[in-house]
Design a protein around this motif. Structure first.
Motif, PDB file in Angstrom:
ATOM      1  N   ILE A  10       0.837  -1.203   0.000  1.00 50.47           N
ATOM      2  CA  ILE A  10       0.000   0.000   0.000  1.00 50.47           C
ATOM      3  C   ILE A  10       0.873   1.254   0.000  1.00 50.47           C
ATOM      4  O   ILE A  10       0.597   2.212  -0.727  1.00 50.47           O
ATOM      5  N   ILE A  11       1.934   1.233   0.776  1.00 44.88           N
ATOM      6  CA  ILE A  11       2.849   2.388   0.812  1.00 44.88           C
ATOM      7  C   ILE A  11       3.530   2.568  -0.539  1.00 44.88           C
ATOM      8  O   ILE A  11       3.613   3.684  -1.069  1.00 44.88           O
ATOM      9  N   PHE A  16      -7.434   6.776  -6.886  1.00 42.48           N
ATOM     10  CA  PHE A  16      -7.133   6.524  -5.483  1.00 42.48           C
ATOM     11  C   PHE A  16      -8.277   5.787  -4.791  1.00 42.48           C
ATOM     12  O   PHE A  16      -8.044   4.875  -3.996  1.00 42.48           O
ATOM     13  N   ALA A  63       1.777   6.209  -7.208  1.00 42.59           N
ATOM     14  CA  ALA A  63       0.660   7.020  -7.690  1.00 42.59           C
ATOM     15  C   ALA A  63       0.946   8.513  -7.529  1.00 42.59           C
ATOM     16  O   ALA A  63       0.699   9.303  -8.458  1.00 42.59           O
ATOM     17  N   PHE A  64       1.474   8.914  -6.374  1.00 44.14           N
ATOM     18  CA  PHE A  64       1.797  10.328  -6.184  1.00 44.14           C
ATOM     19  C   PHE A  64       2.871  10.776  -7.171  1.00 44.14           C
ATOM     20  O   PHE A  64       2.802  11.878  -7.715  1.00 44.14           O
ATOM     21  N   LEU A 112      -6.776   2.105  -4.876  1.00 46.15           N
ATOM     22  CA  LEU A 112      -5.894   2.078  -3.703  1.00 46.15           C
ATOM     23  C   LEU A 112      -6.622   1.993  -2.371  1.00 46.15           C
ATOM     24  O   LEU A 112      -6.093   1.428  -1.420  1.00 46.15           O
ATOM     25  N   TRP A 113      -7.819   2.549  -2.248  1.00 45.79           N
ATOM     26  CA  TRP A 113      -8.437   2.688  -0.940  1.00 45.79           C
ATOM     27  C   TRP A 113      -9.605   1.751  -0.677  1.00 45.79           C
ATOM     28  O   TRP A 113      -9.900   1.457   0.490  1.00 45.79           O
ATOM     29  N   ASN A 142       2.408   1.547  -3.475  1.00 46.68           N
ATOM     30  CA  ASN A 142       1.404   1.980  -4.449  1.00 46.68           C
ATOM     31  C   ASN A 142       1.093   3.467  -4.317  1.00 46.68           C
ATOM     32  O   ASN A 142       0.925   4.162  -5.321  1.00 46.68           O
ATOM     33  N   HIS A 143       1.011   3.959  -3.093  1.00 46.54           N
ATOM     34  CA  HIS A 143       0.753   5.388  -2.907  1.00 46.54           C
ATOM     35  C   HIS A 143       1.936   6.216  -3.414  1.00 46.54           C
ATOM     36  O   HIS A 143       1.734   7.258  -4.041  1.00 46.54           O
ATOM     37  N   TYR A 144       3.149   5.764  -3.155  1.00 46.80           N
ATOM     38  CA  TYR A 144       4.327   6.493  -3.646  1.00 46.80           C
ATOM     39  C   TYR A 144       4.334   6.540  -5.172  1.00 46.80           C
ATOM     40  O   TYR A 144       4.565   7.597  -5.764  1.00 46.80           O
TER      41      TYR A 144
END
Length: 196
Positions: free
Chosen positions: A104-105, A129, A111-112, A133-134, A107-109
């Motif tokens: 998850i971390i 998101f 995506a950002f 992701l959520w 994927n967020h990195y």
């Protein structure tokens, strides 16, 4: 003009408080539903995970997103199947849970980084998101309270016999529902009934 500006700021703060209370009430209701219907919740989360995996395939076919975002997203959702295998029992120290948190971390990195470099409208970004992701991690987070009232199973590590292990761990509740119950008991006033 200054007075109206101050009033509008106060109104926005009041709206934020009402929205927060509404979200908390909705989470409380969802946690109650998941705790009551764990097998149905497992099926719903399984179908949400499968749908999100299909959406990743469509994203790969129809859009030109980086392949790393798609691969790590698919890996994260495959790990969610591992978490669902022992549902509603979730061990926070299990390899599946830790891998899901790390993915998850990552994927967020990714995506950002991608959305900072490539322009997309805000609604497309929030759609990515929310759906990719959520959605499933949030559903798994809400379902953590379902483990509070589950009898011990063979998936748990049992110290001693089953009965004494159950009664020793029965009062240790760490889920979302127990957090809301604690907040309700400590923050809201208690009404006492008068006996005549």
């Amino acid at each position: 003009m200054l007075f109206l500006t101050l009033i509008s700021y106060a109104a926005v703060l009041i709206q934020i408080v009402f929205i927060t209370i509404a979200i908390a009430a909705g989470l409380y209701y969802l946690a109650e539903l998941v705790e009551e219907y764990t097998s149905a919740a497992k099926k719903v989360i399984w179908w949400m995970n499968t749908t999100t995996l299909a959406l990743y395939v469509f994203l790969w076919i129809f859009e030109n997103f980086p392949i790393s975002m798609i691969v790590f997203g698919i890996l994260a959702h495959l790990v969610h199947y591992i978490i669902l295998k022992n549902f509603p029992y979730v061990s926070f120290s299990s390899l599946g849970f830790l891998a899901a948190v790390v993915l998850i971390i990552i994927n967020h990195y990714l995506a950002f980084s991608y959305f900072a470099a490539v322009y997309h409208p805000f609604f497309e970004v929030i759609a990515y998101f929310t759906l990719y992701l959520w959605l499933v991690p949030f559903a798994l987070f809400v379902s953590l309270s379902a483990n509070d009232n589950v009898l011990p199973t063979t998936a748990e590590r049992i110290d001693g016999d089953v009965v004494s292990n159950y009664f020793s761990k029965r009062n240790k509740k760490y889920g979302l529902l127990s957090f809301f119950n604690y907040a309700k008991e400590t923050l809201l006033p208690v009404r006492t009934k008068k006996g005549f």
